[in-house]
Design an enzyme around this catalytic site. Structure first.
Site, PDB file in Angstrom:
ATOM      1  N   GLU A 179       0.822  -1.215   0.000  1.00  0.00           N
ATOM      2  CA  GLU A 179       0.000   0.000   0.000  1.00  0.00           C
ATOM      3  C   GLU A 179       0.854   1.263   0.000  1.00  0.00           C
ATOM      4  O   GLU A 179       0.499   2.265  -0.623  1.00  0.00           O
ATOM      5  CB  GLU A 179      -0.959  -0.005   1.202  1.00  0.00           C
ATOM      6  CG  GLU A 179      -1.946  -1.160   1.214  1.00  0.00           C
ATOM      7  CD  GLU A 179      -2.722  -1.279  -0.094  1.00  0.00           C
ATOM      8  OE1 GLU A 179      -3.008  -0.242  -0.716  1.00  0.00           O
ATOM      9  OE2 GLU A 179      -3.022  -2.413  -0.507  1.00  0.00           O
ATOM     10  N   GLU A 261      -0.765  -3.116  -9.800  1.00  0.00           N
ATOM     11  CA  GLU A 261      -0.690  -4.108  -8.723  1.00  0.00           C
ATOM     12  C   GLU A 261       0.598  -4.916  -8.821  1.00  0.00           C
ATOM     13  O   GLU A 261       1.228  -5.215  -7.810  1.00  0.00           O
ATOM     14  CB  GLU A 261      -1.912  -5.034  -8.776  1.00  0.00           C
ATOM     15  CG  GLU A 261      -3.225  -4.356  -8.429  1.00  0.00           C
ATOM     16  CD  GLU A 261      -3.191  -3.657  -7.091  1.00  0.00           C
ATOM     17  OE1 GLU A 261      -2.693  -4.243  -6.106  1.00  0.00           O
ATOM     18  OE2 GLU A 261      -3.645  -2.498  -7.023  1.00  0.00           O
TER      19      GLU A 261
END
Length: 647
Positions: A179, A261
């Site tokens: 994150e 991602e």
């Protein structure tokens, strides 16, 4: 690809995204105009024109007047919808976390699991040189997380109850590092813009659905009502086209998200030096009964922001915002055997928080750090956006060495404010007493009590831990209301001016607090270093004078810095032309540098402070503070021991 290249790529991707969305809106205008023209003709309207096909058949086309009206209406709806959603999200990541039902835990963690999570986030933030973000917990059994915000200053981390209960500490580190990668590389801002634009397109479908429901009730009362039938046709057209536009917009969103991602997974491995951490978390998602699913009513709206797929779709292959789990796992651990572990239900998993039940009541080192080798500044700049395991280890050590009273105060509103006031108190007894008298009528009894209790630990605080303490206090400070935040900054300013002069450390503390409590909109970086030569000269002259006693030494430092720049002949400015006021104006302009230009400026700053073969703690602190003001999260400089362990 380093931090600055990623920032530049994110900027270019935002431009491409805008072009794709404009094309989507133009397509909607064309299709809507054609469809409504047909509807108008079918219901006896006269806003269409005839045309003769080659085979003699007569067809219908909407008139230019109708096309103009429809075009303006579609553009207005999309823009209004996007602006409305942008305003909703203007508070940054906090708006997203609250919309998903998250609960802030920075000020009052309610369990050892939450305290463990907070410790991991704090270590990651300090290791990467960013303020500690607010952390929200979502009461979902699925294993998931997200980073949201428009800038690093308003970023938040959200994570599910399933993740903090089912993941080990190293797996939790892998997820949080993933994150933080989204924060470093500009993904959050891109993701937020996607939410706003897609909402504008979706609004067409929502209006169509509203018309369908309203006209259905009208037609049931009067079966001969021709206007109701027309409204049904218009509503159905808008509904169909609005959701078709959303479908294609979601395709764009999914394509952008999947590639980001993979990058974030790789960055997490590079950060923690432990591929098993993030791989273990992904494997547990595959073995968890609830997977990574979220139950929040608005979960689909932010589907591209999550660590793993938060919702299931009928067309998951086409609209999947995340790559398949097995593909992500094999990219970080090629030796994986393809089997997912059995994960017990959430209620059966004991809290694994023993790793964070550490005693911090150690002997307190009252001496300032001895300084850093010149190579540590260059290494820190190379690690921007890609901090190493050594940075994480040093952050862990800094937290352990921090006085327990200071660390506890940083997690509470009154305590965090008292810490800031305490950091500004002068070391000289007489002046410090004068400042305390100034504060007496300005602060309430609770704040004064906290300040008096923290005065002694703050006087013993090593110089290299002042920014660490400020980073830890930031989540608590961000919970202050607008009026409270303004009062805090005003009192800090009065405290700074109490002795008739403004020290560099005082100025940097105030500026960092101001830009985190009231973050301004980041301007698009479009300037080249060649266009900001005057501002560069102000900044480097200030740095050279701050680290040197004699003008000759300052000029030598400036000459060293010029090696990294695209121009020569930098002259040391007089002190009056490179004071704090001039520095503040220069930094505002320099923050608009193109991303790929900022590393050259940072390297010039590093050469400037290392010209004498040694970097003092004050110089390292100044470098990190200025880097923060330039939106470059500089990790803390590694001491000799940590650097040796990396080698």
């Amino acid at each position: 690809m380093n931090f600055f290249e990623q920032q530049d790529r994110a900027r270019r991707n935002s431009g491409r995204l805008l072009i794709l969305m404009v094309l989507a809106v133009l397509s909607l205008i064309t299709l809507t105009s054609l469809a409504l023209g047909v509807v108008w003709q079918l219901f006896g309207q006269s806003h269409s024109s005839l045309w003769l096909a080659s085979d003699g058949a007569i067809g219908l086309l909407p008139s230019w007047r109708l096309v103009g009206v429809v075009s303006l209406a579609v553009i207005a709806v999309v823009l209004l919808g996007s602006v409305y959603k942008s305003l909703q999200l203007s508070r940054g990541g906090q708006a997203v976390a609250e919309r998903l039902g998250g609960r802030l835990i920075n000020l009052a963690p309610q369990s050892l699991e939450e305290q463990r999570l907070l410790n991991v986030v704090e270590e990651m933030a300090l290791a990467s040189g960013t303020p500690v973000p607010p952390v929200y917990v979502l009461d979902d059994a699925g294993i998931n997380a997200f980073a949201a915000g428009l800038t690093p200053q308003d970023a938040v981390i959200g994570i599910t109850r399933g993740a903090i209960s089912l993941l080990s500490r190293e797996e939790l580190q892998g997820v949080i590092a993933h994150e933080f990668s989204h924060i470093f590389h500009g993904d959050m801002r891109l993701n937020t813009r996607l939410v706003a634009v897609l909402h504008g397109i979706l609004l067409l479908g929502l209006i169509g659905g509203f018309l369908l429901r309203g006209s259905s009730r009208a037609s049931s009362r009067s079966s001969r009502n021709n206007s109701a039938a027309a409204i049904i046709a218009v509503g159905g057209t808008l509904w169909l086209l609005g959701y078709a536009g959303t479908f294609f917009g979601s395709l764009i969103k999914a394509a952008v998200s999947r590639q980001r991602e993979f990058l974030a997974d790789a960055s997490a491995v590079q950060f923690t030096r432990n591929p098993q951490g993030i791989a273990g978390a992904l494997q547990k998602i595959g073995g968890n009964l609830y997977g990574s699913q979220l139950r929040a009513g608005h979960a689909a709206e932010f589907s591209h922001m999550y660590f793993a797929a938060g919702i299931s779709r009928a067309l998951d292959g086409m609209l999947a915002t995340h790559p398949p789990l097995d593909e992500r796992i094999r990219r970080v651990t090629p030796e994986w055997d393809g089997r997912y572990p059995h994960v017990a239900s959430l209620s059966l998993v004991p809290a694994d928080a023993s790793a964070d039940q550490r005693a911090v009541a150690q002997g307190w080192d009252q001496a300032l750090a001895a300084g850093f080798s010149p190579a540590s500044a260059t290494a820190a700049i190379a690690s921007i956006g890609e901090p190493s395991a050594a940075h994480l280890q040093q952050a862990h050590q800094l937290l352990d060495e921090l006085h327990p009273a200071l660390r506890q105060a940083a997690h509470h509103g009154s305590g965090a404010q008292a810490l800031l006031y305490g950091l500004l108190l002068a070391p000289v007894a007489g002046l410090r007493e004068q400042q305390m008298q100034l504060l007496q009528p300005l602060l309430n009894a609770d704040l004064m009590s906290h300040l008096q209790a923290l005065e002694q630990p703050l006087r013993q605080l090593p110089g290299n831990q002042r920014l660490t303490l400020l980073d830890l206090a930031m989540p608590a400070l961000k919970q202050l209301g607008t009026e409270q935040a303004a009062t805090l900054c005003a009192v800090m300013a009065r405290l700074i001016r109490a002795d008739g002069k403004v020290e560099l450390l005082e100025w940097t503390l105030l500026r960092i607090v101001e830009r985190n409590l009231a973050p301004s909109r980041r301007l698009s970086g479009h300037f080249h270093l060649l266009e900001l030569a005057d501002e560069v000269q102000v900044l480097l002259s200030f740095l050279a004078r701050a680290g040197s006693i004699l003008p000759e030494q300052a000029q030598a430092a400036l000459a060293q810095a010029a090696v990294e720049l695209p121009y020569t002949g930098l002259n040391l400015l007089p002190a009056a032309q490179c004071d704090l006021k001039a520095l503040e104006a220069a930094l505002k302009r320099l923050n608009q540098l193109q991303p790929l230009q900022k590393p050259r400026l940072l390297k010039a700053m590093a050469r400037c402070i290392e010209h004498d073969g040694r970097i003092e703690v004050a110089e390292a602190e100044l470098l990190r503070a200025v880097a923060d003001l330039l939106d470059c999260p500089l990790p803390p400089l590694l001491n000799t021991t940590s650097a040796a362990q990396v080698g």
